[in-house]
Design a protein around this motif. Sequence first.
Motif, PDB file in Angstrom:
ATOM      1  N   SER A 299       0.911  -1.078  -0.007  1.00  0.00           N
ATOM      2  CA  SER A 299       0.261  -0.143  -0.158  1.00  0.00           C
ATOM      3  C   SER A 299       0.795   1.623   0.156  1.00  0.00           C
ATOM      4  N   ARG A 300       1.862   0.696   0.575  1.00  0.00           N
ATOM      5  CA  ARG A 300       3.346   2.768   0.890  1.00  0.00           C
ATOM      6  C   ARG A 300       3.544   2.640  -0.593  1.00  0.00           C
ATOM      7  N   TYR A 301       4.087   1.824  -1.539  1.00  0.00           N
ATOM      8  CA  TYR A 301       4.883   2.090  -2.177  1.00  0.00           C
ATOM      9  C   TYR A 301       4.770   1.704  -3.524  1.00  0.00           C
ATOM     10  N   ARG A 302       3.841   1.150  -3.745  1.00  0.00           N
ATOM     11  CA  ARG A 302       2.625   0.501  -5.127  1.00  0.00           C
ATOM     12  C   ARG A 302       2.497   1.835  -6.078  1.00  0.00           C
ATOM     13  N   GLY A 303       2.067   2.624  -5.999  1.00  0.00           N
ATOM     14  CA  GLY A 303       2.056   4.032  -6.335  1.00  0.00           C
ATOM     15  C   GLY A 303       3.064   5.168  -7.118  1.00  0.00           C
ATOM     16  N   SER A 304       4.110   4.711  -5.957  1.00  0.00           N
ATOM     17  CA  SER A 304       5.394   6.110  -5.538  1.00  0.00           C
ATOM     18  C   SER A 304       6.057   6.226  -6.756  1.00  0.00           C
ATOM     19  N   CYS A 305       5.972   6.972  -7.723  1.00  0.00           N
ATOM     20  CA  CYS A 305       7.263   8.110  -8.253  1.00  0.00           C
ATOM     21  C   CYS A 305       8.635   8.158  -8.340  1.00  0.00           C
ATOM     22  N   SER A 306       8.996   8.009  -6.580  1.00  0.00           N
ATOM     23  CA  SER A 306      10.226   9.055  -6.137  1.00  0.00           C
ATOM     24  C   SER A 306      11.265   7.637  -5.838  1.00  0.00           C
ATOM     25  N   SER A 307      12.525   8.216  -6.556  1.00  0.00           N
ATOM     26  CA  SER A 307      13.324   7.576  -6.613  1.00  0.00           C
ATOM     27  C   SER A 307      14.442   7.275  -5.415  1.00  0.00           C
ATOM     28  N   LYS A 308      13.521   8.060  -4.489  1.00  0.00           N
ATOM     29  CA  LYS A 308      14.560   7.920  -2.923  1.00  0.00           C
ATOM     30  C   LYS A 308      13.173   6.788  -2.277  1.00  0.00           C
ATOM     31  N   ASP A 309      12.212   6.363  -2.899  1.00  0.00           N
ATOM     32  CA  ASP A 309      10.659   5.606  -1.676  1.00  0.00           C
ATOM     33  C   ASP A 309      11.196   3.875  -2.738  1.00  0.00           C
ATOM     34  N   ALA A 310      11.979   4.260  -3.919  1.00  0.00           N
ATOM     35  CA  ALA A 310      12.462   2.798  -4.411  1.00  0.00           C
ATOM     36  C   ALA A 310      13.482   3.004  -3.575  1.00  0.00           C
ATOM     37  N   THR A 311      14.523   3.197  -3.216  1.00  0.00           N
ATOM     38  CA  THR A 311      15.166   2.782  -2.754  1.00  0.00           C
ATOM     39  C   THR A 311      14.955   2.702  -0.796  1.00  0.00           C
ATOM     40  N   GLU A 312      14.392   2.595  -0.563  1.00  0.00           N
ATOM     41  CA  GLU A 312      13.555   2.477   0.359  1.00  0.00           C
ATOM     42  C   GLU A 312      12.773   0.954   0.646  1.00  0.00           C
ATOM     43  N   LEU A 313      12.291   1.114  -0.471  1.00  0.00           N
ATOM     44  CA  LEU A 313      11.326  -0.964  -0.488  1.00  0.00           C
ATOM     45  C   LEU A 313      12.307  -2.014  -0.775  1.00  0.00           C
ATOM     46  N   HIS A 314      13.385  -1.623  -1.353  1.00  0.00           N
ATOM     47  CA  HIS A 314      14.828  -2.238  -1.611  1.00  0.00           C
ATOM     48  C   HIS A 314      14.712  -2.626  -0.397  1.00  0.00           C
ATOM     49  N   LEU A 315      15.327  -1.665   0.416  1.00  0.00           N
ATOM     50  CA  LEU A 315      15.874  -2.053   1.843  1.00  0.00           C
ATOM     51  C   LEU A 315      15.023  -2.570   2.634  1.00  0.00           C
ATOM     52  N   GLN A 316      13.717  -2.313   2.995  1.00  0.00           N
ATOM     53  CA  GLN A 316      12.412  -3.084   3.697  1.00  0.00           C
ATOM     54  C   GLN A 316      12.133  -4.546   3.094  1.00  0.00           C
TER      55      GLN A 316
ATOM     56  N   GLY B 100       8.571  -7.106  -6.034  1.00  0.00           N
ATOM     57  CA  GLY B 100       9.702  -7.379  -6.239  1.00  0.00           C
ATOM     58  C   GLY B 100       9.619  -6.960  -8.162  1.00  0.00           C
ATOM     59  N   ASN B 101       8.258  -6.793  -8.980  1.00  0.00           N
ATOM     60  CA  ASN B 101       8.024  -6.716  -9.736  1.00  0.00           C
ATOM     61  C   ASN B 101       7.464  -4.827  -9.156  1.00  0.00           C
ATOM     62  N   THR B 102       7.188  -4.173  -8.081  1.00  0.00           N
ATOM     63  CA  THR B 102       6.642  -3.304  -7.478  1.00  0.00           C
ATOM     64  C   THR B 102       8.114  -2.330  -7.819  1.00  0.00           C
ATOM     65  N   LEU B 103       9.095  -3.061  -7.168  1.00  0.00           N
ATOM     66  CA  LEU B 103      10.061  -2.528  -7.010  1.00  0.00           C
ATOM     67  C   LEU B 103      10.555  -1.999  -7.910  1.00  0.00           C
ATOM     68  N   ILE B 104      10.707  -2.948  -9.521  1.00  0.00           N
ATOM     69  CA  ILE B 104      11.523  -2.571 -10.907  1.00  0.00           C
ATOM     70  C   ILE B 104      10.668  -1.508 -11.607  1.00  0.00           C
ATOM     71  N   ASN B 105       9.547  -1.791 -11.258  1.00  0.00           N
ATOM     72  CA  ASN B 105       8.796  -0.334 -12.023  1.00  0.00           C
ATOM     73  C   ASN B 105       8.800   1.087 -11.529  1.00  0.00           C
ATOM     74  N   ASN B 106       9.241   0.439 -10.543  1.00  0.00           N
ATOM     75  CA  ASN B 106       9.590   2.011  -9.210  1.00  0.00           C
ATOM     76  C   ASN B 106      10.742   2.968 -10.016  1.00  0.00           C
ATOM     77  N   TYR B 107      11.846   1.961  -9.905  1.00  0.00           N
ATOM     78  CA  TYR B 107      13.378   1.896 -10.536  1.00  0.00           C
ATOM     79  C   TYR B 107      13.041   2.432 -12.052  1.00  0.00           C
ATOM     80  N   MET B 108      12.166   1.810 -12.709  1.00  0.00           N
ATOM     81  CA  MET B 108      12.214   2.248 -14.279  1.00  0.00           C
ATOM     82  C   MET B 108      10.921   3.880 -13.989  1.00  0.00           C
ATOM     83  N   LYS B 109      10.396   3.751 -13.306  1.00  0.00           N
ATOM     84  CA  LYS B 109       9.791   4.983 -12.958  1.00  0.00           C
ATOM     85  C   LYS B 109      11.006   6.602 -13.174  1.00  0.00           C
TER      86      LYS B 109
END
Length: 1095
Positions: free
Chosen positions: A106-123, A136-145
């Motif tokens: 719920s927190r990271y699914r719609g994120s467009c921030s590179s900082k959020d992508a890094t945080e999700l990866h750590l979490q 994993g798909n959510t993380l790839i999508n955030n990184y690519m965004k």
Amino acid sequence: MDCAMFRRIQTSTPARRTSCSRSELSIATVASLSPIPAFSPKGSPSLSHTWDPSPGLSDPPLPSSIPLKSLFDRCNTPRTHAIGSAPITPSICPIWTSQVHDDLVSRYRGSCSSKDATELHLQMFKTGFNEDIYLGNTLINNYMKNGGLISALKVFDEMSDKNSVTWACLISGSVQSGLPHKAFTIFKDMIFEGFTPNYYVFGSVLRACQELGPNGLKFGMQVHGLISKTCYAGDVVVSNVLVSMYGSCSGYTDDAHYVFDEIKLKNTVSWNSIISVYSQRGNVHTAFELFSCMQRDGDGGFVLNPNQYTFGSLMMATCAAGNSGLYLLEQMLGRIKKSGFLNDLYVGSALVSGLARFGLTDYAKDLFREMSGRNAVSMNGLMVGLVWQNRGKEATEVFMETRDSIDMNIDSYVILLSAFSEFSSPDEGIRKGREVHTYLIRTGLTDVKVALGNALINMYAKCGSINEARSVFNLMINKDIVSWNSVISGFDQNKCFESSIISYCEMRRTGLVPQNFTLISALSSCASLGWIQLGQQIHGEGLKLGLDLDVSVSNSLLVLYAEMGHITKCHKVFWVMPEQDQVSWNSIIGAMANLESEASKATYYYLKMVQGGWNPNKITFVNILSAASSLLCSELTHQIHASVLKHDLGKDVAIENALLACYGKCGEIGPCEKIFSRMHDRKDDVSWNAMISGYIHNELLSKAMDLVLLMLQMGQRLDSFTIATVLSACASVATLERGMEVHAYGTRAYLEGDVVVGSALIDMYSKCGRVDYASRLFELMPVRNVYSWNSMISGYARHGLGEKALELFSVMKLSGQAPDQITFVGVLSACSHVGLVDEGFKHFESMSEVFGLVPKMEHYSCMVDLLGRAGRLCKIEDFINKMPMKPSVLIWRTVLVACCRANIRDSKFELGQRAAQMLFELEPQNAVNYVLASNMYALGEKWEEMVEARKSMKRAHVKKEAGCSWVTMKDMVHVFVAGDKSHPERDVIYRKLKELNVKMRDMGYVPETSFALYDLDLENKEELLSYHSEKIAVAFMLTRESSMPIRIMKNLRVCGDCHVAFKYISKIVHRKIVLRDSNRFHHFEDGECSCRDYW
């Protein structure tokens, strides 16, 4: 395409499972991941994503072919492991783990921030969900965004399980990051891994093909083939993307229309896609016809209402509709108001662009300022319209005013760079361009998209800084066909023709296929260089590629063959064209008009053009008037003039100038003066020059000089062409005083140092008898060209100073200036005038052996003259027989003159007879030929043959030009003919002439009665010789008290008796006499002549 398509992918499609999908995820689940939209409709607004390019990620070569059968078989082969079938969440997990998982989603699914992508990866690592496929798909999508391609690839490689969504996120992200080649590679890897693509993957890959334009067509067709073997073959979403792909990549609309026709249930996006294809191609009729069908027919009985993207595409089409476009735009505006889309951002942006392109820039600016929401698209539309109207500075001001309020995209900078070339001051434009270039380098944008590099090349090339354009091109990491087209065209426009051809050859070595724009620039450079063979090779390449069917390429071929004089090929190219446009007709008419021998064919094509329903424009009339002036046809000129008035082009300055030139050459100076007087403030330098040339052509030198004076009084600056034209006229009639006046005008206009004016001054002074002045000017010239050297060498030769001419020729070669054909005419004439036979033959042979110049008829004539003056008649016939071409009239006339000069009686008499007979056959209407033959027979005392020659002249109805001499005194020209009694001072003149005859006889003068070419007694011959026009002229000049040199001009060759008499007269009166006859100058001083009796 339409944003409705993207909305369908995200929200509208119900969850389903298909036999062709290996993933257990529903489409709804795919949509929930919100992968980056890679196939948003063409022209619709989309989010901009910044990508920081990393080393080693440059675009690879074009995609290789997909082995369709093997790939498709492999994707249908059962897999041994269950990749893609993993559950969305871990199958067994405690309640607290499930809560953590849900919180992360719920927190990271719609994120467009590179900082959020890094945080999700750590979490994910901290909570142990690093193997969870959904996260994993959510993380790839955030990184690519956020442009984190390297991080996304790393996550992808570390995932033990992948599903179709994983691949879709990676592929769509690559496309959005501007890496279509990377998307191709991932797509092929996906197929090899055994995954069957869903429609989202297919859409992303086709979008990547679309980004590459023509270079992506082959790959796109293979993807289309793969789609046809899946259950997505009839899917409306995939078919819509295929329509857009073919519209962008294919050179023809048939492919896109075929896919459109195959869609069974068309939706609004389908219609928008095909309308957009035709709008972008400028096919206005079809675009609006489809718009009508969309509303009338709909699909399945339902009427489809147009949306904002429909109207946006149609407004794009109106810009290509020419004069009727504004009317269409007004109708569209009424329909937009009725449909309620007037306040829509996309429609407003298209409307701003349309108004600006039609020149309604004030309305466009007001609408832009009143828009509640503005974005880069609306600003870009306004800027494009201003650039189209050549208002680049205003476009730049719009950019500066709005840059802080909206997010710029790549297209914004591309349009901004195109605006700089439209600045009124090129220096200011290039300075602004360098500032933007610096900014793009500092922000790292230059390597993000090829379009920016292409825009920089165009900007520098159009601003005249071709070296900077070359540097940008050389530093580009990735180049597409547009890059090559831009640099090739830039070289051609900046007259770096060889560089243009070299770039074209380099492009071909890269494997890129040339487009029509490539061939147009390459053919233009070939025409400018005169490289007909290479031009024909490029023509052949165009035939193989089918580009010869392009009307612009065919027009370039017309220009190439016309400039090379290949008229037959011009006709062939023109008539095999599938269709001709206005430029085609103008090109063929211009090609014929530029050659005097083909001028009548220009009128034929003009009539065909009018009969075909085409309206002549400015260029048409300028070309056909040029043909009329070559034909010297006054009636045709009047007819064309009437047609000009009918088409309301009578006040176009280019046409008025062409009419001035045409009427002037046709001898109608009255219409010239009327047109010139009505031009008022429209007169430009060409107008003044055309009027002056008209006066000169009609031998109205005094009026030409008055007009030059009027130019000066009106503050009109004399240009080099004006000065050179008047100087040429002064030289032709040997009016030294007038020539010196023009020299003074040139000095006042600071044109004395101009190489064209300097060369004309040298020519004028040498032809007016002041070779000393010409020599002094030549020495003072700051810059010399081949014309300067030629004028001085010919001047020395004309005055009998052969040694000086040959010495100057040696200096010319040492200076590095390559001689041309005209140079050798002067050199060979110099050898002829001083009798240097052997040296003359050495120079003649050096033309081809040393300088690679092919001798022309003029050079062979000089060699015949050289042998004739030297009395080597026995070698003339042998020389003529060895000529590589058939002797012309010029050669035979030179032979006849040589026979006259040699005063032959029996020896080689046959050669003279042969020359006379050939002249009578080749040029029966030229009186000079009969006179020369008569003179030859008279000198040989062949009286019967002389009488027959004169009878032949009467039978041919030709009349001999009367011999005359003239002198200039106090701004008046006094003309005399043999035995002239018409001059008001005839009594004084004849008394002076008798006085001179008495003094000459006392000094030993004996009349050369052989030059009295009649069968008369001795006394009558002597009396006839006494009253030759040049003797009357010199007697007239001696009636005035003066110590200045006497300058006499004669239209025929001076006779031997007068030549002897002038030597005596110069000694008697102690004055220098300069006589210019039809061949050369004679300087008589103290009883000697500069020719040393070798003439």
